[in-house]
Scaffold this motif. Structure first.
Motif, PDB file in Angstrom:
ATOM      1  N   TYR A   1     -46.721-121.724 -24.590  1.00 51.50           N
ATOM      2  CA  TYR A   1     -46.165-120.967 -25.833  1.00 51.50           C
ATOM      3  C   TYR A   1     -45.495-120.486 -26.666  1.00 51.50           C
ATOM      4  N   ASN A   2     -44.462-121.227 -26.843  1.00 54.53           N
ATOM      5  CA  ASN A   2     -43.177-121.274 -27.515  1.00 54.53           C
ATOM      6  C   ASN A   2     -43.388-122.485 -29.012  1.00 54.53           C
ATOM      7  N   TYR A   3     -44.650-123.319 -28.200  1.00 54.82           N
ATOM      8  CA  TYR A   3     -44.857-124.273 -29.139  1.00 54.82           C
ATOM      9  C   TYR A   3     -46.037-125.008 -29.510  1.00 54.82           C
ATOM     10  N   SER A   4     -47.681-124.407 -28.980  1.00 53.60           N
ATOM     11  CA  SER A   4     -48.591-124.499 -29.198  1.00 53.60           C
ATOM     12  C   SER A   4     -49.018-123.462 -30.563  1.00 53.60           C
ATOM     13  N   LYS A   5     -50.017-124.154 -31.258  1.00 51.93           N
ATOM     14  CA  LYS A   5     -51.063-122.873 -32.376  1.00 51.93           C
ATOM     15  C   LYS A   5     -51.854-123.081 -32.064  1.00 51.93           C
ATOM     16  N   ASN A   6     -52.770-123.974 -30.264  1.00 50.14           N
ATOM     17  CA  ASN A   6     -53.974-123.906 -30.113  1.00 50.14           C
ATOM     18  C   ASN A   6     -53.910-123.290 -28.160  1.00 50.14           C
ATOM     19  N   PHE A   7     -53.854-122.748 -27.668  1.00 49.96           N
ATOM     20  CA  PHE A   7     -53.042-123.064 -25.813  1.00 49.96           C
ATOM     21  C   PHE A   7     -54.773-123.416 -25.296  1.00 49.96           C
ATOM     22  N   PHE A   8     -55.613-123.523 -25.780  1.00 53.76           N
ATOM     23  CA  PHE A   8     -57.128-123.509 -25.212  1.00 53.76           C
ATOM     24  C   PHE A   8     -57.137-125.259 -25.709  1.00 53.76           C
ATOM     25  N   LEU A   9     -56.501-125.654 -26.216  1.00 55.47           N
ATOM     26  CA  LEU A   9     -56.388-126.709 -26.286  1.00 55.47           C
ATOM     27  C   LEU A   9     -55.178-127.935 -25.606  1.00 55.47           C
ATOM     28  N   SER A  10     -54.286-127.329 -25.678  1.00 54.99           N
ATOM     29  CA  SER A  10     -53.126-127.584 -24.930  1.00 54.99           C
ATOM     30  C   SER A  10     -53.354-127.634 -23.717  1.00 54.99           C
ATOM     31  N   TYR A  11     -54.078-126.781 -23.098  1.00 51.81           N
ATOM     32  CA  TYR A  11     -54.854-126.617 -21.145  1.00 51.81           C
ATOM     33  C   TYR A  11     -55.951-127.609 -21.365  1.00 51.81           C
ATOM     34  N   LEU A  12     -56.556-127.834 -22.180  1.00 53.31           N
ATOM     35  CA  LEU A  12     -56.918-128.559 -21.991  1.00 53.31           C
ATOM     36  C   LEU A  12     -57.107-130.203 -21.694  1.00 53.31           C
ATOM     37  N   LEU A  13     -55.972-130.823 -22.644  1.00 53.84           N
ATOM     38  CA  LEU A  13     -54.987-131.987 -22.408  1.00 53.84           C
ATOM     39  C   LEU A  13     -54.525-131.910 -21.198  1.00 53.84           C
ATOM     40  N   PHE A  14     -53.862-130.722 -20.646  1.00 55.66           N
ATOM     41  CA  PHE A  14     -53.477-130.845 -19.388  1.00 55.66           C
ATOM     42  C   PHE A  14     -53.978-131.520 -18.720  1.00 55.66           C
ATOM     43  N   ILE A  15     -55.669-130.448 -18.139  1.00 53.77           N
ATOM     44  CA  ILE A  15     -56.058-130.502 -17.480  1.00 53.77           C
ATOM     45  C   ILE A  15     -57.161-132.502 -17.577  1.00 53.77           C
ATOM     46  N   THR A  16     -57.016-132.438 -19.008  1.00 51.75           N
ATOM     47  CA  THR A  16     -58.091-133.764 -19.109  1.00 51.75           C
ATOM     48  C   THR A  16     -57.187-134.845 -18.601  1.00 51.75           C
ATOM     49  N   PHE A  17     -55.907-134.758 -19.605  1.00 51.71           N
ATOM     50  CA  PHE A  17     -55.137-136.553 -19.476  1.00 51.71           C
ATOM     51  C   PHE A  17     -54.291-136.356 -18.416  1.00 51.71           C
ATOM     52  N   GLU A  18     -55.011-136.061 -17.229  1.00 47.49           N
ATOM     53  CA  GLU A  18     -54.625-136.438 -16.216  1.00 47.49           C
ATOM     54  C   GLU A  18     -53.050-136.201 -15.727  1.00 47.49           C
ATOM     55  N   PHE A  19     -52.682-135.044 -16.462  1.00 45.42           N
ATOM     56  CA  PHE A  19     -51.491-134.210 -16.085  1.00 45.42           C
ATOM     57  C   PHE A  19     -51.644-133.714 -14.904  1.00 45.42           C
ATOM     58  N   PHE A  20     -52.372-133.105 -14.820  1.00 51.32           N
ATOM     59  CA  PHE A  20     -52.735-132.070 -13.636  1.00 51.32           C
ATOM     60  C   PHE A  20     -53.174-132.501 -12.400  1.00 51.32           C
ATOM     61  N   ALA A  21     -53.289-133.693 -12.807  1.00 48.85           N
ATOM     62  CA  ALA A  21     -54.170-134.157 -11.897  1.00 48.85           C
ATOM     63  C   ALA A  21     -53.007-134.939 -10.919  1.00 48.85           C
ATOM     64  N   PHE A  22     -52.278-135.847 -11.602  1.00 48.52           N
ATOM     65  CA  PHE A  22     -50.444-136.173 -10.778  1.00 48.52           C
ATOM     66  C   PHE A  22     -49.732-135.395 -10.997  1.00 48.52           C
ATOM     67  N   THR A  23     -49.779-134.016 -11.265  1.00 51.56           N
ATOM     68  CA  THR A  23     -48.381-132.854 -10.130  1.00 51.56           C
ATOM     69  C   THR A  23     -49.202-133.073  -8.204  1.00 51.56           C
ATOM     70  N   LEU A  24     -50.473-133.042  -8.650  1.00 51.10           N
ATOM     71  CA  LEU A  24     -51.322-133.517  -7.133  1.00 51.10           C
ATOM     72  C   LEU A  24     -50.362-134.368  -6.397  1.00 51.10           C
TER      73      LEU A  24
END
Length: 363
Positions: free
Chosen positions: A114-137
């Motif tokens: 919210y504070n630092y991204s200029k495209n929320f969609f791309l930010s979450y796309l990266l968070f999910i597809t670059f294994e960050f989300f998978a790693f949190t599991l």
């Protein structure tokens, strides 16, 4: 279609909210994504995620301690141990523990986007597809440390050294590897120039030459008494070359499109500096998985770096008319989205984090 693919599909659907460019709809997007991630994480079976069953055992051991001294004698970082005990005083249900933990991981991500991204969609796309989300599991302790590290970035950008140091120490208390976050403050507050880039290139070369010796030393620090077995297990890993190439491409594009070395955007310059270090660690990751884990503290910044490169594109260095600029932005976004989705599908097929088939705790 499995739940992780549904998770990605819903991201695309929620992104329609962002088309209206209204602040409340942006907040709704963040709320929907955060809630969705929390539920997927917190309602899973204890057998989903490579290390989840171990964390289940840790939680039950720590919450059963009656003496305070037992908490400090436990063979785990004190911050995480006290955290488990605190939750254990509230509930004995491991899934409640997972839900609370998931909230403490994903809410900071939402704050950061919210504070630092200029495209929320791309930010979450990266968070999910670059294994960050998978790693949190799977990597719960380090995921908490990484989320705390996002606040360390925030305080470093705001030039609040006391708050920054507190955030880093707190992260270290959850996972000792978070000591690398100390690099954030000087990295964020230095303005790189061409001479710096040349010096860093030479430094990278030296690290590359002595990569095995450095890897062995860091592995001993990272894994302590299990260091010998871990070195043998992780030495000469492979399969991450594509990420290194992507980082190189992103660094080059940021230099071309945003003229980042002379750009006045403090956040863009800060994330650029950290991506340079992330590229270094990612290169070493080809020889030891240890560096992949350490690099997550830096690589997480890609969720704001990519959106801030491509939207909007600066015309400080290259001049385009509006039609050419709009066309270039569309092409770049499509290429990135296709690459990220394709990369994610490959990750799901490998399933190194033991996430599939996904099961809820009641199944």
């Amino acid at each position: 279609m499995n739940i992780l693919q549904v998770n990605l599909l819903l991201l695309f659907i929620y992104s329609l909210l962002l088309k209206f460019k209204k602040k409340n709809l942006k907040k709704l997007f963040l709320f929907l994504m955060t809630t969705q991630l929390i539920l997927i994480n917190g309602l899973r079976s204890m057998w989903i995620g490579t290390d989840t069953n171990r964390y289940f055992r840790y939680f039950n051991e720590v919450r059963s301690f009656e003496k305070i001294s037992s908490l400090f004698d436990y063979n785990m970082e004190i911050g995480y141990t006290l955290y488990q005990k605190a939750i254990g005083l509230i509930t004995t249900d491991f899934n409640v523990f997972l839900l609370i933990t998931a909230a403490l991981i994903y809410i900071p991500v939402a704050f950061f986007v919210y504070n630092y991204s200029k495209n929320f969609f791309l930010s979450y796309l990266l968070f999910i597809t670059f294994e960050f989300f998978a790693f949190t599991l799977s990597g719960i302790r380090q995921s908490l440390a990484i989320s705390i590290g996002l606040f360390a970035f925030h305080f470093a950008v705001q030039k609040k050294p006391k708050f920054f140091l507190f955030a880093v120490l707190l992260a270290i208390s959850f996972h000792t590897s978070a000591v690398v976050l100390l690099m954030f403050y000087p990295l964020i507050n230095v303005k790189l120039n061409t001479k710096h880039l040349i010096f860093l290139t030479l430094t990278y070369t030296a690290f590359f030459i002595f990569r095995y010796r450095i890897g062995a030393l860091l592995t001993i620090f990272y894994y302590d008494d299990r260091s010998t077995s871990m070195i043998q297990q992780y030495d000469v890993s492979s399969g991450i070359g594509g990420v290194s190439l992507l980082l190189i491409l992103l660094v080059i594009l940021s230099l071309i499109f945003q003229n980042v070395l002379n750009n006045n955007d403090r956040v863009l310059r800060a994330s650029f500096n950290i991506m340079i270090i992330a590229l270094f660690f990612q290169t070493l990751s080809a020889f030891s998985y240890l560096f992949t884990r350490l690099n997550m503290y830096f690589l997480i910044l890609i969720i704001i770096f990519v959106p801030n490169i491509f939207q909007p594109i600066s015309t400080q260095k290259i001049r385009y008319n509006q039609k050419q600029l709009s066309f270039l932005k569309i092409v770049l976004k499509l290429i990135l989205i296709i690459y990220f989705v394709y990369y994610y599908q490959g990750i799901l097929e490998i399933d190194i984090d033991n996430l599939l088939p996904y099961k809820f705790y009641w199944q």
